[in-house]
Enzyme design. Structure first.
Site, PDB file in Angstrom:
ATOM      1  N   TYR A 254       0.761  -1.030   0.112  1.00 20.21           N
ATOM      2  CA  TYR A 254      -0.178   0.147   0.001  1.00 20.21           C
ATOM      3  C   TYR A 254       0.948   1.272   0.061  1.00 20.21           C
ATOM      4  CZ  TYR A 254      -4.125  -2.717   1.142  1.00 20.21           C
ATOM      5  OH  TYR A 254      -5.234  -3.824   1.128  1.00 20.21           O
TER       6      TYR A 254
ATOM      7  N   LYS B  54       3.337 -15.412   2.599  1.00 16.30           N
ATOM      8  CA  LYS B  54       3.243 -15.980   1.390  1.00 16.30           C
ATOM      9  C   LYS B  54       4.902 -16.288   0.997  1.00 16.30           C
ATOM     10  CE  LYS B  54       1.091 -17.750  -1.983  1.00 16.30           C
ATOM     11  NZ  LYS B  54       0.244 -19.233  -1.744  1.00 16.30           N
TER      12      LYS B  54
ATOM     13  N   ASP C 225      -3.214 -17.997   1.713  1.00 13.88           N
ATOM     14  CA  ASP C 225      -4.490 -18.721   1.154  1.00 13.88           C
ATOM     15  C   ASP C 225      -4.931 -19.530   2.206  1.00 13.88           C
ATOM     16  OD1 ASP C 225      -1.992 -19.872   0.595  1.00 13.88           O
ATOM     17  OD2 ASP C 225      -2.436 -20.483  -1.368  1.00 13.88           O
TER      18      ASP C 225
ATOM     19  N   ASP D  97      -5.471  -6.584   5.882  1.00 16.35           N
ATOM     20  CA  ASP D  97      -6.571  -5.832   5.441  1.00 16.35           C
ATOM     21  C   ASP D  97      -7.777  -7.049   4.968  1.00 16.35           C
ATOM     22  OD1 ASP D  97      -8.352  -3.795   4.521  1.00 16.35           O
ATOM     23  OD2 ASP D  97      -7.217  -3.382   3.007  1.00 16.35           O
TER      24      ASP D  97
ATOM     25  N   ASP E  67     -10.902  -8.384   7.589  1.00 12.94           N
ATOM     26  CA  ASP E  67     -12.432  -8.219   7.252  1.00 12.94           C
ATOM     27  C   ASP E  67     -13.148  -9.684   7.116  1.00 12.94           C
ATOM     28  OD1 ASP E  67     -12.485  -5.561   6.888  1.00 12.94           O
ATOM     29  OD2 ASP E  67     -12.265  -5.464   4.795  1.00 12.94           O
TER      30      ASP E  67
END
Length: 406
Positions: free
Chosen positions: A182, A233, A265, A289, A293
């Site tokens: 980001y 990852k 994942d 993020d 959620d």
């Protein structure tokens, strides 16, 4: 990126209605007033950022609850409301006035309502309400975002997961907030040699950025159930390889915390399959993020979930995770509990006032135990109430301070 964001903050000449807004807020009529010089009381300065949509409604209620709980625990608060997001754009033409940043930095903690709305969706990026939030985070130098996801017994049937899967879930996502893709450079959109537009971003982390968020996560896990899962990852991303290496090295300093690693994942799948396996999760900005959620929906409603954003020093930023919900703004339909619980996190993590925080947490549970529900968590056999009435019921529970059943 942070430096670039800061350049968009400029001093402005506040119009009369904004000067009135930024005065210290007067006490609400149904909460305890504190004398200006009461002996033996701790004093704190709190910056309130109501923002947009339902933000002003829920902040008003959370402010009253915070004041009431504080007064009963020997605390005094001085509140200052400042504009941010779309509200600031309408008032002064920028999403984060310099005066708001200064007020936030000079306070002991910051409580934010919500930012954004359809009205400003077509604005240029530097004039979007959400840019103000990024600037605020950069200005306060908050890097650690704590987002709990707890399935309360009173609301277990509101979860979309089966009761046996959702019941008893109590986890915390610790998200790195100011680094990663980001904020990494280079970033942008350009035209390549074939005349085709190409968009690109950079996932980048320095060792010190990983270490500091990992320490927050280890400390958080130590105060909970002693289990920390680091999500990355590392089978694909070089930044994740470094992430895993640094987190693993720090584990030696926390022998009482059980560390595990999981690819993102798989973590996304496990959160749905068996969320109770998790205690504390630490991960980077973009993964955090998404996963936070996802975790929030296990609880049944984002209207129940608070968050805290912390720095090495200076005030923290506390806010509900829900959006501004412009479609229900001003209709007394909003759920104020996430903002009230954000005020509890402000007390606990921002000010170290755990007794007052526990009083608020118990008051929320007390109101739920009595069967009061806003529309987002309503079910047959409970009493449907609006935003204001839910706030009033929490205030009653704050006064009674009856230990609530969890």
């Amino acid at each position: 990126m942070a430096a670039a964001l800061q350049t968009n903050i400029r001093p402005v000449k506040f119009p009369a209605k904004l000067r009135a807004l930024t005065k210290q807020s007067s006490p609400a009529p149904f909460r305890v007033r504190c004398a200006a010089a009461s002996p033996g009381k701790k004093r704190y300065n709190i910056t309130l950022l109501p923002g947009d949509g339902i933000g002003p409604e829920v902040i008003s209620i959370a402010k009253n609850v915070l004041q009431q709980a504080g007064s009963l625990e020997g605390l005094e608060f001085s509140f200052q409301e400042m504009p941010v997001g779309g509200a600031a754009l309408d008032l002064v033409g920028v999403p984060l006035p310099e005066e708001t940043v200064s007020a936030a930095k000079e306070s002991d903690a910051v409580l934010l309502g919500a930012i954004g709305g359809y009205k400003w969706d077509k604005n240029e990026k530097h004039l979007k309400p959400e840019t103000g939030l990024l600037q605020l985070r950069a200005g306060l130098k908050v890097f650690a975002n704590l987002r709990p996801a707890t399935v309360l017994p009173q609301l277990v049937d509101a979860s979309t997961l089966k009761r046996e899967v959702a019941e008893g879930v109590d986890l915390m996502v610790v998200r790195e907030l100011t680094g990663g893709i980001y904020f990494g450079v280079p970033r942008g959109i350009k035209t390549n040699e074939n005349g085709e537009e190409v968009g690109y971003n950079t996932e980048v982390y320095a060792a010190h950025e990983i270490d500091r968020i990992a320490r927050v996560a280890f400390e958080t896990a130590r105060k909970r159930r002693g289990k920390l899962c680091s999500v990355d990852k590392a089978n694909v991303l070089d930044a994740s390889i470094l992430w895993r290496r640094r987190v693993t090295a720090l584990a030696a300093e926390y022998p009482d915390v059980e560390l595990s690693h999981m690819y993102v994942d798989n973590a996304a799948m496990q959160l749905v399959r068996d969320p109770k396996q998790f205690d504390t999760i630490v991960t980077n900005n973009i993964f955090g993020d998404i996963l936070s959620d996802e975790a929030s929906m296990i609880t049944g409603s984002i209207g129940m979930l608070p968050s805290a954003s912390l720095s090495d020093s200076g005030p923290g930023l506390f806010e509900p995770i829900h959006g501004s919900a412009p479609d229900i703004a001003g209709q007394d339909k909003a759920n104020p509990l996430a903002t009230i619980l954000s005020a509890a996190m402000l007390l606990k993590y921002g000010l170290g006032e755990e007794k007052a925080a526990k009083r608020i947490e118990d008051a929320v549970l007390g109101a739920l135990n009595k069967g009061f529900r806003t529309g987002d968590i309503y079910s047959a056999g409970t009493k449907l109430v609006g935003c204001k009435e839910m706030g009033e019921e929490v205030l009653k529970s704050v006064d009674s301070h009856v230990q609530a059943s969890v």
